[in-house]
Design an enzyme around this catalytic site. Structure first.
Site, PDB file in Angstrom:
ATOM      1  N   TRP A 425      31.876  41.997   3.624  1.00  0.00           N
ATOM      2  CA  TRP A 425      30.821  41.746   3.568  1.00  0.00           C
ATOM      3  C   TRP A 425      30.462  40.358   3.663  1.00  0.00           C
ATOM      4  O   TRP A 425      29.677  39.793   4.719  1.00  0.00           O
ATOM      5  CB  TRP A 425      30.224  42.214   2.036  1.00  0.00           C
ATOM      6  CG  TRP A 425      28.585  41.945   1.819  1.00  0.00           C
ATOM      7  CD1 TRP A 425      27.540  42.976   2.759  1.00  0.00           C
ATOM      8  CD2 TRP A 425      27.501  40.081   1.612  1.00  0.00           C
ATOM      9  NE1 TRP A 425      26.693  42.617   2.102  1.00  0.00           N
ATOM     10  CE2 TRP A 425      26.409  41.002   2.032  1.00  0.00           C
ATOM     11  CE3 TRP A 425      28.372  39.483   1.048  1.00  0.00           C
ATOM     12  CZ2 TRP A 425      25.365  39.953   1.190  1.00  0.00           C
ATOM     13  CZ3 TRP A 425      27.405  38.108   0.935  1.00  0.00           C
ATOM     14  CH2 TRP A 425      25.423  38.552   1.043  1.00  0.00           C
ATOM     15  N   TYR A 429      28.604  37.984   6.707  1.00  0.00           N
ATOM     16  CA  TYR A 429      27.483  37.218   6.717  1.00  0.00           C
ATOM     17  C   TYR A 429      27.575  36.136   6.533  1.00  0.00           C
ATOM     18  O   TYR A 429      26.870  35.447   7.416  1.00  0.00           O
ATOM     19  CB  TYR A 429      27.680  37.437   4.656  1.00  0.00           C
ATOM     20  CG  TYR A 429      25.991  36.737   4.534  1.00  0.00           C
ATOM     21  CD1 TYR A 429      24.841  37.492   4.793  1.00  0.00           C
ATOM     22  CD2 TYR A 429      26.294  35.471   3.424  1.00  0.00           C
ATOM     23  CE1 TYR A 429      24.052  36.434   4.702  1.00  0.00           C
ATOM     24  CE2 TYR A 429      24.907  34.927   3.385  1.00  0.00           C
ATOM     25  CZ  TYR A 429      23.698  35.329   3.794  1.00  0.00           C
ATOM     26  OH  TYR A 429      22.770  34.746   3.400  1.00  0.00           O
ATOM     27  N   ASP A 445      25.612  46.760   2.320  1.00  0.00           N
ATOM     28  CA  ASP A 445      24.496  45.409   1.480  1.00  0.00           C
ATOM     29  C   ASP A 445      23.357  46.953   0.510  1.00  0.00           C
ATOM     30  O   ASP A 445      22.975  47.411   1.305  1.00  0.00           O
ATOM     31  CB  ASP A 445      23.722  44.917   2.684  1.00  0.00           C
ATOM     32  CG  ASP A 445      23.457  43.977   1.687  1.00  0.00           C
ATOM     33  OD1 ASP A 445      23.510  43.001   1.024  1.00  0.00           O
ATOM     34  OD2 ASP A 445      22.269  44.389   1.793  1.00  0.00           O
TER      35      ASP A 445
END
Length: 494
Positions: A425, A429, A445
């Site tokens: 994640w 990002y 998410d």
């Protein structure tokens, strides 16, 4: 097709290609409002630098050197695209073609050959064209002596500066300045800042163009929600923040307007103008092609209504790669508000105070080198995250991880994933916001899962990832639609 775009004055192609008019010796953007030339009098060029190399000067009416950049360089991840992003950031002016080649890991000859093949001009010609635009901006918006403008723009000599300006604009530098002042007097005003006031001495006020539609106020809202005390603030529609640029700190103000972004730059060193403009453009995603994105995403029924109601969604970028990476680690498993508080404490403790604060912007974000020297136990966060932050900043400071716009995206993500405590994640990002990858999706998410449910789509990560394949290569933009599919005060780890 290109001539049809010229005849219709289609703004979508501004910056994608340029036209040289043999009967006048000028080059224009496709949307130039002047009478459309006959087809036999037009030559098409892939860049402003290529048109200038062919002997054409910039049109004084449509100012083709101020167009948005080609969206191709943001989408692509190959060496040519990475080189174009680095040149746009001013790297050739700072480190020469040798520095560009070192950043990309190729020889100077290879870089030159690839750029000439793709855009019709080598790195020196591209950088020279960019210097001319930077010089024009300084001549028209500041009172700097002409000689200082020459060196601040990146030229090696005043003679080279004078020759380039005359070749590009058919005016001497002094003539350009006089023309702008006459226009300002005739209009009864001069350049203004983000609030319509005369900018203070030492500032540069300009307008950054973009393609329409552009939902930039939503980007401002996104940045405002995450604004870190001391380095960022939002006043009305204006977003203000500090930046650490190659030659010193700066404070920038960005205010969306109709067709452009009103911008005020307070630079410690005018040599940073090119880098500051490039980073502001990336921060607001100003070079995107919104019609291509909306056409692709609007073809999927679950997103159709959202795309129609929110045309021109942009993906917020980052002012500095290391800063965003640090903030991403700080934000793991905590709310947005909590992450802002922790980041603000780091700024207050380790950030560098500005010599001239602007509003509540008083510091620059602490560099990776500074944070790497801090005892991890002093970081106001759980022990595991302290160790992750220390390891990340140590690798960034040592150059073992690079997060600049010229880095290979896949390689950067692999290096991030080797840092204990950084998972898919966080790496994805960072890839989306720092490396400007338009095709990132975050199926795990929490906000995405809620947004997918609001759209009537499965929230299970595997099923979500499978459906998101329909949105390629624009999954980052789809992600923005999904995140805003629900109106909630609940904060997530992003």
């Amino acid at each position: 097709m290109r001539y049809r775009a010229v005849r219709s004055r289609d703004e979508r192609f501004d910056g994608v290609f340029y036209i040289g008019v043999t009967s006048t010796g000028i080059y224009c953007r496709p949307s130039c409002p002047a009478r459309t030339p006959r087809r036999e009098n037009i030559r098409f060029y892939r860049s402003a630098a290529e048109a200038q190399a062919a002997g054409f000067r910039a049109c004084r009416r449509c100012r083709p050197d101020t167009t948005p950049g080609s969206p191709e360089w943001n989408v692509r991840a190959d060496v040519t695209a990475r080189a174009m992003r680095l040149i746009g950031d001013g790297l050739v002016d700072r480190a020469g073609v040798t520095g560009l080649a070192e950043q990309l890991g190729y020889s100077e000859r290879q870089i030159h050959r690839m750029l000439v093949s793709e855009v019709g001009a080598g790195p020196l010609r591209l950088a020279r064209s960019q210097r001319a635009h930077t010089a024009r901006t300084l001549l028209e918006t500041t009172d700097m002596p002409v000689t200082e403008v020459a060196f601040a723009s990146g030229f090696a000599s005043v003679r080279q500066f004078n020759d380039t300006i005359r070749e590009t604009y058919a005016y001497t530098p002094s003539d350009l300045r006089r023309r702008m002042r006459r226009r300002a007097v005739g209009a009864g005003r001069g350049p203004t800042d983000a609030h319509g006031a005369q900018p203070a001495t030492g500032t540069i006020a300009l307008r950054l163009a973009h393609r329409r539609p552009a939902d930039l106020r939503r980007v401002i809202d996104f940045l405002s929600t995450r604004a870190v005390p001391g380095i960022e603030e939002t006043i009305g529609d204006t977003y203000r923040r500090s930046m650490s640029l190659p030659h010193g700190p700066a404070v920038v103000e960005l205010t969306p307007d109709d067709g452009w972004v009103r911008t005020v730059l307070r630079l410690a060193d005018p040599r940073d103008l090119t880098a500051a403009v490039a980073r502001c453009r990336r921060l607001l995603d100003l070079d995107a092609d919104p019609q291509a994105v909306d056409a692709a995403l609007g073809a999927d029924p679950p997103l159709r209504a959202r795309v129609a109601g929110m045309p021109g969604v942009r993906v917020p970028g980052a002012a500095d790669g290391a800063e965003l990476a640090v903030r991403a680690v700080i934000g793991q498993q905590v709310s947005v508000a909590a992450a802002r508080t922790v980041a603000g404490r780091l700024v207050a403790a380790y950030g560098k105070p500005l010599d001239a604060p602007v509003g509540s912007v008083t510091h620059t974000f602490p560099s990776a080198a500074v944070l790497a020297d801090v005892d991890p136990a002093a970081f106001p966060m759980p022990g595991r995250r302290q160790r992750t932050l220390h390891e990340l900043t140590s690798r960034l400071a040592a150059g073992r991880i690079r997060l600049d716009i010229g880095v290979d995206r896949d390689e950067a993500e692999r290096e991030l994933l080797t840092v204990p405590g950084i998972g898919p994640w966080t790496a994805s990002y960072i890839r989306m916001r720092v490396l400007h990858d338009p095709d990132v999706f975050l199926p795990t998410d929490l906000g995405v899962r809620h947004g997918l449910a609001a759209l009537g789509l499965p929230g299970d990560p595997r099923a979500a990832a499978a459906h998101a394949q329909r949105w390629r290569p624009w999954r980052s933009y789809a992600l923005m639609h999904v995140w805003t599919a629900i109106e909630t005060k609940e904060t997530t780890k992003r």
